[in-house]
Design an enzyme around this catalytic site. Structure first.
Site, short mmCIF file in Angstrom:
data_model
loop_
_atom_site.label_atom_id
_atom_site.label_comp_id
_atom_site.label_asym_id
_atom_site.label_seq_id
_atom_site.Cartn_x
_atom_site.Cartn_y
_atom_site.Cartn_z
N HIS A 362 -35.99 -18.62 29.55
CA HIS A 362 -36.76 -17.89 30.54
C HIS A 362 -38.25 -18.06 30.40
O HIS A 362 -38.97 -18.11 31.39
CB HIS A 362 -36.33 -16.42 30.57
CG HIS A 362 -35.26 -16.27 31.59
ND1 HIS A 362 -33.95 -16.12 31.25
CD2 HIS A 362 -35.30 -16.36 32.92
CE1 HIS A 362 -33.23 -16.09 32.36
NE2 HIS A 362 -34.03 -16.24 33.38
N ARG A 469 -35.81 -13.03 40.68
CA ARG A 469 -35.06 -12.69 39.46
C ARG A 469 -35.38 -11.24 39.08
O ARG A 469 -36.38 -10.98 38.41
CB ARG A 469 -35.45 -13.62 38.31
CG ARG A 469 -34.98 -15.05 38.47
CD ARG A 469 -35.30 -15.88 37.23
NE ARG A 469 -34.56 -17.13 37.20
CZ ARG A 469 -35.04 -18.29 37.64
NH1 ARG A 469 -36.26 -18.36 38.14
NH2 ARG A 469 -34.31 -19.39 37.58
N ARG A 505 -31.71 -11.19 43.66
CA ARG A 505 -30.48 -11.33 42.90
C ARG A 505 -30.26 -10.07 42.09
O ARG A 505 -31.19 -9.54 41.48
CB ARG A 505 -30.61 -12.53 41.96
CG ARG A 505 -29.41 -12.66 41.05
CD ARG A 505 -29.45 -13.94 40.29
NE ARG A 505 -30.44 -13.89 39.22
CZ ARG A 505 -30.73 -14.95 38.46
NH1 ARG A 505 -30.13 -16.11 38.69
NH2 ARG A 505 -31.61 -14.86 37.51
N GLU A 603 -22.61 -20.98 40.32
CA GLU A 603 -23.17 -21.46 39.04
C GLU A 603 -22.12 -21.69 37.96
O GLU A 603 -22.45 -22.06 36.85
CB GLU A 603 -24.31 -20.58 38.52
CG GLU A 603 -24.29 -19.14 38.88
CD GLU A 603 -25.54 -18.38 38.42
OE1 GLU A 603 -26.53 -18.98 37.99
OE2 GLU A 603 -25.49 -17.15 38.49
N ASN A 626 -29.03 -24.63 37.34
CA ASN A 626 -29.31 -24.58 35.89
C ASN A 626 -28.03 -24.23 35.13
O ASN A 626 -27.64 -24.91 34.18
CB ASN A 626 -30.36 -23.51 35.56
CG ASN A 626 -31.62 -23.68 36.36
OD1 ASN A 626 -31.90 -24.78 36.84
ND2 ASN A 626 -32.37 -22.62 36.51
N ASP A 627 -27.39 -23.16 35.56
CA ASP A 627 -26.15 -22.78 34.89
C ASP A 627 -25.01 -23.73 35.25
O ASP A 627 -24.20 -24.08 34.39
CB ASP A 627 -25.76 -21.34 35.25
CG ASP A 627 -26.47 -20.35 34.35
OD1 ASP A 627 -26.50 -20.60 33.13
OD2 ASP A 627 -27.01 -19.36 34.86
N ARG A 637 -27.91 -24.67 27.77
CA ARG A 637 -29.22 -24.98 28.35
C ARG A 637 -30.38 -24.62 27.43
O ARG A 637 -31.51 -25.00 27.67
CB ARG A 637 -29.37 -24.29 29.71
CG ARG A 637 -29.32 -22.79 29.65
CD ARG A 637 -29.12 -22.18 31.02
NE ARG A 637 -30.33 -21.62 31.58
CZ ARG A 637 -30.38 -20.88 32.68
NH1 ARG A 637 -29.27 -20.64 33.37
NH2 ARG A 637 -31.49 -20.42 33.13
N CYS A 674 -31.14 -22.85 44.23
CA CYS A 674 -32.30 -22.19 43.62
C CYS A 674 -32.44 -22.52 42.15
O CYS A 674 -33.16 -21.87 41.42
CB CYS A 674 -32.22 -20.69 43.82
SG CYS A 674 -30.72 -19.97 43.17
C1 PEP Z 1 -29.46 -21.06 37.80
O1 PEP Z 1 -28.62 -20.81 36.95
O2 PEP Z 1 -29.64 -22.19 38.30
C2 PEP Z 1 -30.36 -20.00 38.28
C3 PEP Z 1 -31.16 -20.20 39.29
O3 PEP Z 1 -30.33 -18.83 37.59
P1 PEP Z 1 -31.05 -18.56 36.18
O4 PEP Z 1 -31.87 -19.77 35.84
O5 PEP Z 1 -31.89 -17.35 36.35
O6 PEP Z 1 -29.89 -18.36 35.28
MG MG Z 2 -28.12 -18.76 36.48
#
Ligand code: PEP
Ligand code: MG
Length: 755
Positions: A362, A469, A505, A603, A626-627, A637, A674
């Site tokens: 984060h 977020r 979200r 995700e 990302n997830d 990650r 996203c």
């Molecule tokens: C993702 O997982 O791509 C996402 C946008 O959520 P976060 O990065 O907050 O887990």
């Molecule tokens: Mg995510």
């Protein structure tokens, strides 16, 4: 064996630089294996040759002199093959190379194992004996294990050595440490090391500016801790039986022990600052107790650590105020947190380095939002010793340069100037639409979390928010915000963007996002209690949040609600029922407003396969790449060790993204993305071709993506996608994409390493 290994690794870890580390290794390996010789040859970074760097048993005078070219001799053979060579009679092997003056004639048996760190061959560890015999299986296994464990420590010691040399000579040797790209950009600045509140093991070494003041601070901190413990003891007086009470006497006894206090004071008088002196003495005592055989005495180590930490906490409290930041501060920490970002005034913050974490932590996401060049996962960085060192951060490649040469510095300065020129060029795009050369319009939204994102996003020409977020305001507090507090926070976001849409979200905690006041301890947090799973188990948290969102939306009507980590239709149905219930409740309370559009984040792989079923139940889908990448590739990650395997353009990821877009088309529902991929010009070109309706990214990436999409035709992107979908490996995809960018005059978005 584990005990021996652990001891050696611990000793090597404490070494100041490579030479000392290697000395410890050869001495302790020779002793524990009972061999006559143990030597280490290290690969020379310039020539690639293997140079004898430490030995016990061979001629010490040859250290730094005896050398073998790559592939030469038995040592060269081990390095070339990257596997052990175990021989009963070394001279009779065809690769044997006689090195005069080394004194190895009398040693017949030879066992050499490679030292490899992150796929890089660092050197070779060798043991030899006079007796003609093959080393047995367990000896070979021991040396291989030892080498594998030591490789990371040696890599670390190599960099520490450069730093230490700088400390004593005033002129640090240059060194380079590879990490993971956290946020793009280049920074040249001065290191400011931040240690977490009260961690004895991360206190930087530093000279005392005023010894008398440091001494006084230490004594005052001691008194405070004494008073605290006395108060606790007194408070518990009636509840404890006398035996338990004795614990406090033991505690106070340790503090009153004249040796510990005198040792710390001695170090301060010798010029060390109070925190450094305390940590050195305490760690020494902790080790001393840990080595004790008797379990009761071993336990004392825990007490000593606790007391040391308490004293340190007081010392740090007294120094927090006085921390000052140089003009180009590069904040360095073992694990940077979202709050550490806020400690330095933005105009003084040039860059960030975190020893732990990765590009999707984060703090890195926040750094990208703020446009601060960042390197994550720089595991080999001796960060506690970097105070005031000049550093360069290459946030594109994830590299840190310590004490750079004038020439390297100049090259980076030029690149930094070019970057600034490019962003000025991109500013002119602010009011231009994101439209391809053949007139296809793409909607570009932003990801937000902080209020700082809002201003920045509007400046960059954002057309809406694709991911707000909500956990960010939760993270910056010391308790859950109340419904009313949340309503105000959400109202600010909605108002700032109205009439543009804002996709909020619901709380996505767990995984790597822990709230300090709601700790979740799990062995496997990414597969555990996170996202919607937590909030469905705690409907009171979920309902309060949704009600706050709906109330904030009154009179504006630009809210969209999005659900994270949905894995099946049952979770979705349950969440939908709670949202509808909240809506009914606020209507009953007299508020007005439609039920806002509701969407699901895709995700986890299950959601990819169920995309149609999910899309049918909601108003939109949004891919959290990302997830999704993490779960598809089984690559954490945030784990620096496997970050090299985290490929957002892996063919499996591309196919998954394409299949989600197809599913949404079939259901007639809009699809957005996203995750970070949306903000990458290469990713954006492919997503455009797949038919994504909205790309949502951090605001820093927005002008770049706009420029990229305005420079191409949709049909060219579609042709490219058709080719890419046939490719079977990541590097082929990457090459293909880079070629495409270069052919369309977008070469500036391909970042080549500068060194
Ligand atoms: C993702 O997982 O791509 C996402 C946008 O959520 P976060 O990065 O907050 O887990
Ligand atoms: Mg995510």
């Amino acid at each position: 064996m584990i005990e021996i290994l652990r001891k050696i690794v611990q000793q090597v870890n404490a070494a100041e630089g490579l030479a000392e580390a290697l000395e410890i290794i050869v001495a302790s390996v020779r002793e524990s294996m009972g061999t006559e010789v143990c030597s280490v040859y290290m690969r020379d970074l310039e020539t690639g040759g293997l140079v004898l760097r430490a030995t016990r048993g061979l001629n010490q005078a040859q250290v730094g002199i005896a050398s073998l070219a790559p592939g030469e001799g038995l040592v060269g053979l081990v390095a070339e093959r990257e596997e052990p060579v175990n021989l009963e009679d070394a001279e009779s092997h065809p690769s044997f190379q006689y090195l005069p003056d080394l004194g190895e004639e009398k040693f017949h048996s030879f066992l050499g194992v490679p030292i490899i760190h992150q796929r890089e061959m660092l050197g070779v560890l060798v043991v030899q004996q006079v007796e003609r015999r093959r080393f047995d299986e367990s000896e070979e296994a021991f040396l291989v294990t030892m080498s594998a464990q030591l490789a990371g420590v040696i890599a670390h010691a190599r960099v520490t050595g450069a730093v230490v040399k700088g400390e004593s000579s005033g002129e640090g040797a240059s060194a380079r440490v590879s990490g993971i790209p956290g946020a793009p950009g280049i920074a040249i600045g001065t290191a400011v090391v931040v240690s977490p509140s009260a961690d004895l093991y991360t206190v930087p070494k530093r000279r005392a500016e005023n010894r008398r003041r440091e001494l006084r601070a230490f004594r005052e901190a001691l008194d405070c801790v004494r008073a605290d413990i006395q108060t606790v003891a007194d408070n518990l007086g009636s509840e404890l039986n006398p035996e338990d009470h004795a614990l406090f006497d033991v505690y106070l006894g340790i503090l009153d022990d004249s040796t510990i206090g005198a040792e710390v004071a001695g170090l301060i008088k010798a010029g060390e600052w109070a925190q450094g002196a305390l940590s050195q003495v305490m760690i020494e005592h902790i080790r001393h107790f840990e080595r004790m055989e008797h379990s009761y005495l071993k336990e004392r180590a825990v007490d000593v650590r606790d007391l040391g930490t308490r004293v340190l906490a007081y010392l740090q409290e007294s120094t927090v105020e006085s921390r000052s930041y140089p003009a180009n501060t590069i904040l360095v920490a073992e694990e940077l947190t979202a709050t550490s970002l806020g400690e330095v005034p933005r105009h003084q913050l040039a860059g960030l380095i975190s020893v732990r974490g990765s590009g999707n932590s984060h703090v890195a996401i926040l750094a990208r939002a703020m446009g601060v060049p960042t390197v994550m996962g720089a595991v080999d960085l001796p960060y506690t010793r970097l105070r005031d060192h000049e550093l360069i951060i290459d946030g594109y490649t994830g590299t840190v340069h310590l004490n750079p040469s004038a020439e390297l510095r100049q090259r980076f300065q030029q690149a930094l100037d070019q970057d600034l020129a490019l962003s000025r060029d991109l500013e002119s795009l602010r009011d231009q639409p994101c439209e391809t050369l053949d007139g296809h319009r793409m909607t570009l939204w932003v990801n937000t979390g902080l209020m700082a994102d809002v201003t920045r996003s509007l400046e960059q020409g954002a057309e809406g928010v694709g991911l707000y977020r909500t956990e960010v305001p939760f993270l910056l507090r010391d308790r859950f915000p109340s419904e009313e507090e949340q309503r105000q926070i959400y109202r600010n976001q909605l108002e700032a963007f109205a009439p543009r849409s804002v996709t909020m979200r619901t709380l996505d905690i767990g995984g790597d996002k822990a709230l300090p006041y709601f700790p979740i301890q799990e062995d496997n947090p990414f597969l555990g209690w996170r996202g919607i799973r937590v909030t469905l188990d705690h409907p009171e948290i979920f309902l309060a949040q949704v009600r706050a969102m709906l109330k904030a939306n009154e009179g504006l009507g630009n809210l969209r609600i999005m659900l994270p980590m949905i894995c099946n239709t049952a979770e979705l149905e349950a969440a939908l029922a709670l949202i509808r219930r909240s809506h009914r409740e606020i209507l009953q309370e007299g508020l007005t407003g439609e039920l806002p559009p509701i969407g699901v984040m895709v995700e986890v792989p299950a959601a990819v396969f169920q995309a149609r079923a999910l899309a049918r139940r909601v108003d939109f889908l949004s891919v959290g790449s990302n997830d999704l990448t993490q779960y598809l590739l089984a690559v954490d990650r945030n784990n620096a060790r496997v970050a090299g395997l985290y490929h957002s353009l892996h063919p499996a990821v591309i196919q998954a993204l394409e299949s989600v877009a197809r599913a949404c088309r079939a259901e007639g529902k809009p699809v957005s993305i996203c995750g970070e991929l949306a903000g990458d010009p290469e990713g954006a070109v492919l997503l455009l071709a797949m038919g994504y309706d909205v790309l949502s990214m951090n605001s820093t990436s927005l002008p770049r993506v706009k420029k990229a999409l305005r420079s191409i035709h949709l049909r060219e992107a579609q042709a490219l996608l058709a080719e890419v979908l046939l490719l079977e490996d990541v590097s082929a995809v990457q090459q293909h994409m880079q070629l495409f960018l270069a052919e369309h005059g977008l070469g500036q978005f391909i970042h080549n390493p500068l060194d």
